[in-house]
Design a protein around this motif. Structure first.
Motif: not given
Length: 781
Positions: A646-659
């Protein structure tokens, strides 16, 4: 509202101090008058004996009050009033705010529980739109809102000079499980008015220390003590009332034989008392207030009072089955050598059918009612989650043949006694809502079970069956709340006086206590506790408490007073099923019932293991399903695929790792789900976040039973089919606003749906893992 309640609290504290002073002055005047009205010899005798008693017993004692002495009872009543007010508005008890109560304008009020006091206590304060006299009338009718009240008898009514009344009351309550004796109370209740127009209903037990008449003797109950408790009802300017409620009891668990050690938290928990009595009373008042004001609308043409009566009858019938009182006609039936299931029979229609049952249930040529019941201890299973699963997925534990036999009690020609089958017959259910309470903590509903045929010859005779069902306590945030599922077969007419024979489940949480548990390497451990309870001379019952724990290799855990989802969560499950029988088939029905309850126990244990909290993250609730990718990996695939397509972010950009990524996906406000991609097979859901589970009204365990095409309406299915080739080629598509249905049949609207391919880290389109779906801004219609 908080400011109003604080002002009210300050005013009442001053009033308490004034009443305590007046009470002391009145006692002094009464003692002086008593001395001056006796002759000299009697006076000297009284004074000397009083001084001698004071020397022998430094702690002051109340003089014995005679049952025929209204002045003595008035003294007890005034003392009760002063002590109650000091608890309701003062600091006579160390109160702490009860956690887990819903905040905000829709809250029922402020609730507190006791800490480090004699017995257990709870208090609440709330605002309702009813006049004080109406509130007092409702609250004095304790059986209408206190579900554990078996009966209440007002044995004497004495008017007082100030316009109030003193009542001597005997009350019996039900035991919550099959494992402990029931409690009864012998109390004095005082109803009076204060100078500011407030109404007070206060109550306490009459004991040897308080004085007063002796209560009725009992053999089947343990006498509990009610310490000064009651209701303070103050009128509000412009209408309505502010209600202060205090419940303070000592259930006498010191008697070793009356409560097994493992169950003592049930009787020593102020939170359980708050849910059962204090909050229940406040909710009941608020419910009636909203019904009176026309704020609640019910379908089906049923009046609210009629629906409440159905709920009360279901609870009462289930409580009668769990307790099996002798004076109701119950007697213990011999066992088959294994004491895990208790069988009781009732062949006394004169005693038994005087309440919620109907003589049409028992054959005219002789018969009765049989109850098979059992209790077991569960570990690491939230009661609300278990009961919700049992409600939504009856086919996982119920046997259609047994349901058919139960429904036959409503027909003139019952079926033959079936055999309980381990797997039962698959049957689908449709839940038709009837009513719910204000905070949705209790549901009354009709369950339609689609007809099944045992043999080809029975196809023409197969008919749908109906159950009247009551479900309560499925809010996982309600601390100390009992979760319960009770049901009874009904016929198609569903008359207001329809006979009910309730069966069901009750799960009560036990307060956790610090204990160190060490597990050896094993995939599954089974614990069995055998308890022997002595019901009287020469009578004993051996009880089986079983629980299952699933632990990983080499797990070592220390349990304590931690989170509700931690591994120290314990609860007691009570199961009771009732059946009618004809005399010549009694033993066959008993054998069937015993086998069926054992089968249900086994099913519940398997369900309990499946829905035990996850070891990955305590905040995520149930564990991930067997065979699916690890939760972190799946969450990464979902978010990454959404971004690629889609080219968009499903979640916030700073939440792309781990738990953090997993938790944000789980707590996302939109319903995010995954469903399988299989050739020549309907897509089946494999994952949903919390919002997705709420929208589908299901659990992670039951998610795999739901197919995508079953929740979409006709327009939604056509839209998905039209866009499917685009999804496969471009990787995603937007579906227009529409309507879908939950697993319970409730319509759900959404503003938009986004569908995308979920691929693995290698971007291998040839090996698509699943389809991702997101329903934006959904809500129940």
């Amino acid at each position: 509202m908080n400011k109003l309640l604080m002002e009210e609290n300050d005013r009442l504290q001053k009033q308490v101090s004034h009443l305590v002073y007046e009470n002391g002055y009145m006692k002094q005047q009464l003692q002086t008058a008593s001395v001056t009205t006796t002759d000299n010899n009697s006076c000297e005798s009284v004074v000397v004996s009083g001084q001698h008693q004071q020397q022998q017993n430094p702690t002051p004692r109340h003089p014995q009050r005679d049952a025929n002495n209204p002045a003595g009872l008035l003294t007890i009543a005034e003392e009760t009033l002063a002590e109650f007010l000091s608890k309701a508005t003062g600091t006579a008890v160390d109160w702490v705010q009860m956690i887990g109560m819903k905040p905000g304008p829709d809250s029922i009020g402020i609730v507190a529980v006791s800490r480090n006091c004699s017995g257990v206590a709870a208090r609440a304060c709330g605002l309702v739109s009813l006049e004080p006299t109406k509130v007092a009338e409702i609250l004095k009718d304790r059986p209408s809102w206190y579900r554990d009240c078996r009966c209440i008898d007002v044995l004497s009514i004495i008017p007082t000079a100030n316009g109030g009344t003193i009542e001597l009351i005997y009350m019996q309550t039900y035991a919550p499980t099959t494992l402990a004796a029931a409690r009864d109370f012998w109390t004095l209740r005082y109803t009076t008015s204060l100078e500011d127009g407030s109404l007070v209903i206060c109550e306490r037990s009459l004991t040897s220390s308080t004085g007063g008449p002796t209560g009725p003797p009992t053999t089947s109950f343990v006498r509990a003590e009610m310490l000064p408790s009651g209701f303070l009802i103050r009128p509000c300017d412009g209408g309505g009332s502010i209600i202060h409620i205090v419940d303070h009891v000592d259930l006498d668990v010191r008697m070793v034989w009356s409560v097994p050690e493992v169950l003592r938290p049930l009787y020593e928990s102020s939170k359980i008392l708050a849910q059962k009595m204090t909050i229940a009373a406040l909710r009941h008042i608020r419910q009636i207030a909203q019904e009176t004001n026309g704020e609640i609308q019910y379908g089906g043409g049923r009046q609210p009072a009629v629906l409440r009566t159905f709920s009360q009858r279901l609870c009462r019938g289930f409580n009668d089955a769990v307790n099996g009182f002798v004076d109701d006609g119950w007697s213990l039936m011999g066992s088959d050598g294994v004491e895990d299931v208790t069988i009781m029979i009732n062949s006394s229609p004169g005693k038994f059918f005087g309440s919620q049952y109907n003589t049409s249930m028992v054959p005219s040529f002789g018969g009765g009612v049989l109850c098979a019941k059992a209790s077991m201890l569960l570990q690491s299973v939230p009661p609300a989650l278990l009961v919700r699963f049992l409600r939504e997925h009856r086919s996982e534990w119920a046997d259609y043949g047994i349901d058919t036999y139960s429904a036959a009690c409503l027909k003139p020609n019952p079926y033959t006694v079936p055999c309980a089958r381990p797997s039962g017959f698959p049957s689908s259910q449709v839940i038709l809502p009837l009513a719910h309470t204000v905070e949705h903590e209790e549901f009354l509903e009709v369950v339609r079970l689609e007809g099944q045929a045992f043999t080809p010859e029975d196809v023409a005779l197969a008919r749908d069956m109906y159950l009247l069902q009551l479900c309560s306590g499925i809010d996982e945030n309600a601390v100390g709340a009992c979760a319960q599922l009770v049901f009874a077969p009904i016929d198609e007419s569903f008359a207001d006086n329809a006979p009910l024979l309730p069966s069901g489940f009750r799960v009560i949480p036990l307060d956790s206590k610090p204990v160190m548990v060490t597990f050896q390497p094993s995939s599954s451990i089974f614990f069995r506790f055998m308890l022997v309870l002595y019901d009287g001379p020469g009578a004993a019952r051996t009880l089986d408490l079983a629980s299952t724990l699933e632990v990983g290799p080499g797990s070592n855990r220390s349990t304590g007073d931690g989170e509700p989802n931690s591994y120290n969560l314990r609860s007691v499950l009570t199961i009771a099923f009732q059946f009618t029988f004809e005399n010549h088939l009694r033993d066959d029905v008993a054998s069937m019932a015993r086998q069926y309850v054992r089968s249900v126990v086994g099913s519940v244990q398997r369900v309990a293991m499946a829905i035990a909290p996850s070891r990955i993250s305590p905040g995520l609730g149930p564990k991930s399903l067997p065979g699916s990718p690890e939760a972190l990996t799946l969450a990464r695939w979902i978010c990454r695929s959404y971004r690629i397509h889609t080219g968009g972010e499903l979640l916030q950009a700073d939440s792309q790792s781990g738990d953090t990524l997993l938790k944000q996906l789980w707590n996302h406000s939109d319903a995010i789900m995954c469903c399988s991609l299989k050739t020549n097979a309907s897509p089946v859901f494999t994952f949903a976040n919390q919002a997705g589970l709420d929208m589908l009204e299901t659990t992670l365990v039951a998610l795999q039973d739901i197919m995508l095409d079953k929740i979409l309406d006709e327009a939604g299915r056509k839209s998905l089919c039209a866009e499917f080739s685009k999804i496969m080629q471009q990787g995603f598509a937007h579906l227009p606003a529409g309507i879908c249905v939950s697993s319970m049949g409730r319509p759900v609207s959404y503003e938009q749906a986004i569908v995308w391919k979920v691929v693995d880290d290698d971007n291998d389109d040839a090996a698509n893992h699943c389809l991702g779906l997101m329903f934006v801004n959904w809500s129940f219609v």
